[in-house]
Design an enzyme around this catalytic site. Structure first.
Site, PDB file in Angstrom:
ATOM      1  N   HIS A  18      -1.242   1.472  -4.529  1.00  0.00           N
ATOM      2  CA  HIS A  18      -1.570   2.901  -4.592  1.00  0.00           C
ATOM      3  C   HIS A  18      -0.594   3.679  -5.471  1.00  0.00           C
ATOM      4  CE1 HIS A  18      -3.573   2.064  -0.473  1.00  0.00           C
ATOM      5  NE2 HIS A  18      -4.433   1.892  -1.451  1.00  0.00           N
ATOM      6  N   ASN A  71       2.066  -6.375  13.190  1.00  0.00           N
ATOM      7  CA  ASN A  71       1.856  -4.924  13.222  1.00  0.00           C
ATOM      8  C   ASN A  71       1.880  -4.431  14.665  1.00  0.00           C
ATOM      9  OD1 ASN A  71       1.021  -2.426  11.682  1.00  0.00           O
ATOM     10  ND2 ASN A  71      -0.633  -2.508  13.180  1.00  0.00           N
ATOM     11  N   GLN A  94       0.835  -1.205   0.000  1.00  0.00           N
ATOM     12  CA  GLN A  94       0.000   0.000   0.000  1.00  0.00           C
ATOM     13  C   GLN A  94       0.870   1.256   0.000  1.00  0.00           C
ATOM     14  OE1 GLN A  94      -3.608  -0.796   2.844  1.00  0.00           O
ATOM     15  NE2 GLN A  94      -1.917  -2.067   3.558  1.00  0.00           N
ATOM     16  N   CYS A 133      -3.060  13.714 -21.403  1.00  0.00           N
ATOM     17  CA  CYS A 133      -2.597  12.818 -22.477  1.00  0.00           C
ATOM     18  C   CYS A 133      -2.015  11.505 -21.969  1.00  0.00           C
ATOM     19  CB  CYS A 133      -1.581  13.524 -23.375  1.00  0.00           C
ATOM     20  SG  CYS A 133       0.061  13.754 -22.632  1.00  0.00           S
ATOM     21  N   CYS A 143       8.481  -5.175  12.159  1.00  0.00           N
ATOM     22  CA  CYS A 143       8.706  -6.049  10.995  1.00  0.00           C
ATOM     23  C   CYS A 143      10.192  -6.370  10.833  1.00  0.00           C
ATOM     24  CB  CYS A 143       8.195  -5.374   9.721  1.00  0.00           C
ATOM     25  SG  CYS A 143       6.419  -5.108   9.701  1.00  0.00           S
TER      26      CYS A 143
END
Length: 292
Positions: free
Chosen positions: A141, A266, A123, A152, A284
């Protein structure tokens, strides 16, 4: 393990206890049992590279300030909003583009090389997984390192745009007041008002970073592609995300529907805690290297 050790930058990482050996063993079992692991990462994997996040308790942007990220509709509608966005991005870019992957990014790259990791969805828009060498990767994302024209569709590198900014604003200077996520910095309206923003070299259209701003949606083709990769997988690991944003959360719902085991790594609560097979409250970059 070939993941090189990097010294973590913990300025934007919430405090937490060291990994519990029993929890390490549980995650080891989870990963060992998996043959085609689907991994989804969020801002919490990049905080150890020195990039602040939005939602961490006490130290995320939302906790520290009343600032909110750029909204898609505002960027499209307002020339002054675009001027403000690009001025702050221009100041923040040299630092933001210099951030490097940390141990967690390198571990996931190694799992891919070993054939353990089937697909990685991030993400984040910081390009750190790409810098680490991950290839079976979807940037959900988008990525701040790319810019495109809304009229264009022409794409250029963000580094090229930096040169255009410098040419258009040779005497413009601004000191930033603190760093925000996604390459943003804090500037006052007075600092921003004389900043010149280039148009597309091809057609004169509006230039936008190749990222999904808040209030925008991820294109259906990308969503379908990720659903296909998830359908080929046998378990899901969420690393460094509270999964508050629906664009990522939908894949956890799909995994739950398929009855895939889900592990979460997390610091702090997540939207999935009530249906995950395993929840680990650790960094992590501290826990992932312990998994063989």
């Amino acid at each position: 393990h070939s993941a090189s050790r990097t010294s973590p930058n913990l300025a934007f990482v919430p405090t937490c206890l060291p990994p519990d050996p029993i929890e390490v063993e549980k995650l080891q079992h989870f990963v060992s049992e998996s043959k085609r692991l689907f991994v989804i990462t969020g801002a919490g994997i990049s905080t150890e590279s020195g990039i602040p996040d939005y939602r961490s308790e006490g130290i995320g942007l939302y906790a520290r300030t009343d600032r909110r990220p750029m909204q898609h509709a505002e960027f499209i509608r307002s020339a002054s909003a675009r001027q403000r966005y690009w001025a702050r991005n221009f100041v923040g870019w040299p630092q933001f583009s210099s951030y490097q992957p940390n141990t967690a990014h390198l571990v996931l790259r190694d799992w891919e090389k070993l054939g353990k990791l089937h697909w990685l969805v991030t993400q984040n828009v910081d390009a750190l997984h790409t810098k680490a060498g991950s290839q079976r990767l979807t940037e959900l994302h988008g990525c701040t390192h790319r810019v495109f024209c809304l009229a264009c569709g022409d794409q250029i590198l963000r580094s090229e745009l930096q040169e255009q900014f410098e040419a258009l604003n040779p005497t413009w200077k601004a000191e930033a007041f603190g760093v925000a996520p996604d390459g943003d910095v804090f500037l006052t309206d007075e600092q921003v008002c004389n900043f010149q923003v280039p148009a597309c070299c091809k057609c004169g259209g509006i230039l936008k970073p190749d990222v999904t701003f808040f209030g925008d949606t991820v294109c259906p083709e990308k969503v379908n592609f990720v659903h296909q990769r998830l359908a080929e997988s046998d378990s899901m690991l969420v690393a460094g995300s509270s999964m508050q944003v629906y664009s990522g959360y939908r894949f956890a719902l799909a995994a739950q529907e398929k009855q895939l085991p889900i592990a979460i790594l997390n610091i702090g609560p997540t939207r999935l805690d009530h249906f995950a097979s395993l929840k680990l409250n650790a960094r992590c970059g501290e826990l992932l290297p312990l998994i063989v």
